[in-house]
Scaffold this active site. Structure first.
Site, mmCIF file in Angstrom:
data_model
loop_
_atom_site.group_PDB
_atom_site.id
_atom_site.type_symbol
_atom_site.label_atom_id
_atom_site.label_comp_id
_atom_site.label_asym_id
_atom_site.label_seq_id
_atom_site.Cartn_x
_atom_site.Cartn_y
_atom_site.Cartn_z
ATOM 1 C CG HIS A 94 -1.836 0.882 1.109
ATOM 2 N ND1 HIS A 94 -1.589 2.257 1.554
ATOM 3 C CD2 HIS A 94 -3.012 1.117 0.743
ATOM 4 C CE1 HIS A 94 -2.797 3.249 1.458
ATOM 5 N NE2 HIS A 94 -3.803 2.272 0.874
ATOM 6 C CD GLU A 162 -5.519 1.687 -3.033
ATOM 7 O OE1 GLU A 162 -6.482 1.727 -2.825
ATOM 8 O OE2 GLU A 162 -4.656 1.624 -2.221
HETATM 9 P P1 PGA Z 1 -9.447 6.418 0.214
HETATM 10 O O1 PGA Z 1 -8.165 5.196 0.446
HETATM 11 O O2 PGA Z 1 -10.658 5.587 -0.300
HETATM 12 O O3 PGA Z 1 -9.680 7.176 1.622
HETATM 13 O O4 PGA Z 1 -8.989 7.422 -1.022
HETATM 14 C C1 PGA Z 1 -8.218 4.236 -0.341
HETATM 15 C C2 PGA Z 1 -7.025 3.253 -0.031
HETATM 16 O O5 PGA Z 1 -6.041 4.019 0.615
HETATM 17 O O6 PGA Z 1 -6.824 2.286 -0.189
#
Ligand code: PGA
Length: 246
Positions: A94, A162
Site C-alpha cells: 500500500h 491506486e
Molecule cells: P481512500 O483510500 O478511499 O480513503 O482514498 C483508499 C486506500 O488507501 O486504499
C-alpha cells in the site's frame, strides 16, 4: 455475473468498539451486500474480535492491512500472518506503507512471497504519485512496481491500482485514465503468465471511491472491484456504495 469486490481498508480509523458496531450494523443489513464480495481489513488489534462477530456471516472475508516478512521469531513489533486463526487476504505494498514506512520494492516483494507461500490471497497495490504522473512517468512506475512479480506461475494474486494522488484527496482519475493503466497492467500480466492465470487475477481500483463515483467507475470494464479507504470505515457510506451495486 461475478459480484463486485468491495475491499474495505479501515486503516487506523476504527477501534475495537467501532469495528464491532460496524459488523453489527452489517449483520442486520446484510441483503444490501448481496451483489458485493466484501473483504474487511480491520486494524490488526481488532481482527480477532471482528472474526468472532463475523461468525454468522460466513460470506464476508477478512484480511490484514499489512504483515511482516517473517512469520515467527525475534521480530519485536512485527505482525505475523500466523498470529491469527484464519486470514483470507493480506494487502502488500500500500502506498502508505511505501511512503510513510519506507518500504522498498524489495520489501514488498518479500512480503508478497510470504503471503502467497502461506496460502493467503495477496492484494498488491501499485500507483504513481502526483509528481510521477506530471512527469509522464506513470507507466514506468507501474512497470517497476510490477517487476517484483515472480516470473513463473502465480496464484492468489489481486492487483489494486491506486494512484497516490487520488488516495484521500477526493480527486479521482477519468475512466479513460484508469482504463489505460489497467490495460497496461493486464498486458504486463499477459507477458508474464498464461491466459488461464491472468484470467484469475482480479484488478481493483482504489482512491477516493464513494457512493457518488462508483457507478461511473463501474463503466471501466477491466475493474473487478474497489479498494476503499475512508468511505468504507463508516457503515452508512459503505452500505450506500454497496446499494449502488444492487
Ligand atoms: P481512500 O483510500 O478511499 O480513503 O482514498 C483508499 C486506500 O488507501 O486504499
Amino acid at each position: 455475473m461475478n459480484r463486485t469486490i468491495l475491499a474495505a481498508n479501515w486503516k487506523m480509523y476504527l477501534n475495537e468498539d467501532t469495528s464491532i458496531d460496524f459488523i453489527k450494523k452489517m449483520s442486520s443489513d446484510i441483503e444490501s451486500f448481496s451483489n458485493s464480495e466484501v473483504i474487511l481489513f480491520p486494524s490488526h488489534t481488532c481482527i480477532s474480535q471482528v472474526q468472532k462477530e463475523l461468525k454468522k456471516l460466513n460470506d464476508i472475508k477478512i484480511g490484514m492491512q499489512d504483515c511482516d516478512i517473517h512469520t515467527k521469531g525475534a521480530y519485536t513489533g512485527g505482525v505475523s500472518l500466523h498470529g491469527l486463526s484464519h486470514i483470507d487476504f493480506c494487502i502488500v505494498g500500500h502506498s502508505e506503507r511505501r511512503l510513510l514506512y519506507n518500504e522498498s520494492d524489495e520489501v514488498v516483494k518479500n512480503k508478497l512471497e510470504t503471503v502467497i507461500s502461506n496460502g493467503v490471497n495477496a492484494i498488491l497495490c501499485v500507483g504513481e504519485t502526483k509528481e510521477q504522473k506530471n512527469d509522464g512517468n506513470t507507466f514506468t512506475v507501474i512497470d517497476a512496481q510490477l517487476s517484483i512479480l515472480p516470473k513463473d506461475a502465480i496464484s492468489r494474486l489481486t492487483i489494486a491500482y491506486e494512484p497516490v494522488w487520488s488516495i484521500g484527496s477526493g480527486e479521482v482519475p477519468s475512466n479513460k485514465y484508469i482504463e489505460d493503466v489497467l490495460s497496461y497492467i493486464k498486458n504486463k500480466l499477459k507477458s508474464l503468465y498464461s491466459d488461464e492465470i491472468v484470467e484469475k487475477i482480479n484488478l481493483l481500483y482504489g482512491g477516493s471511491v464513494d457512493k457518488d463515483n462508483i457507478n461511473r467507475l463501474l463503466e471501466v470494464k477491466l475493474i473487478d472491484g474497489f479498494l476503499i479507504g475512508s468511505a468504507s470505515a463508516d457503515f452508512e457510506s459503505f452500505k450506500a456504495i454497496a446499494d449502488k451495486l444492487n
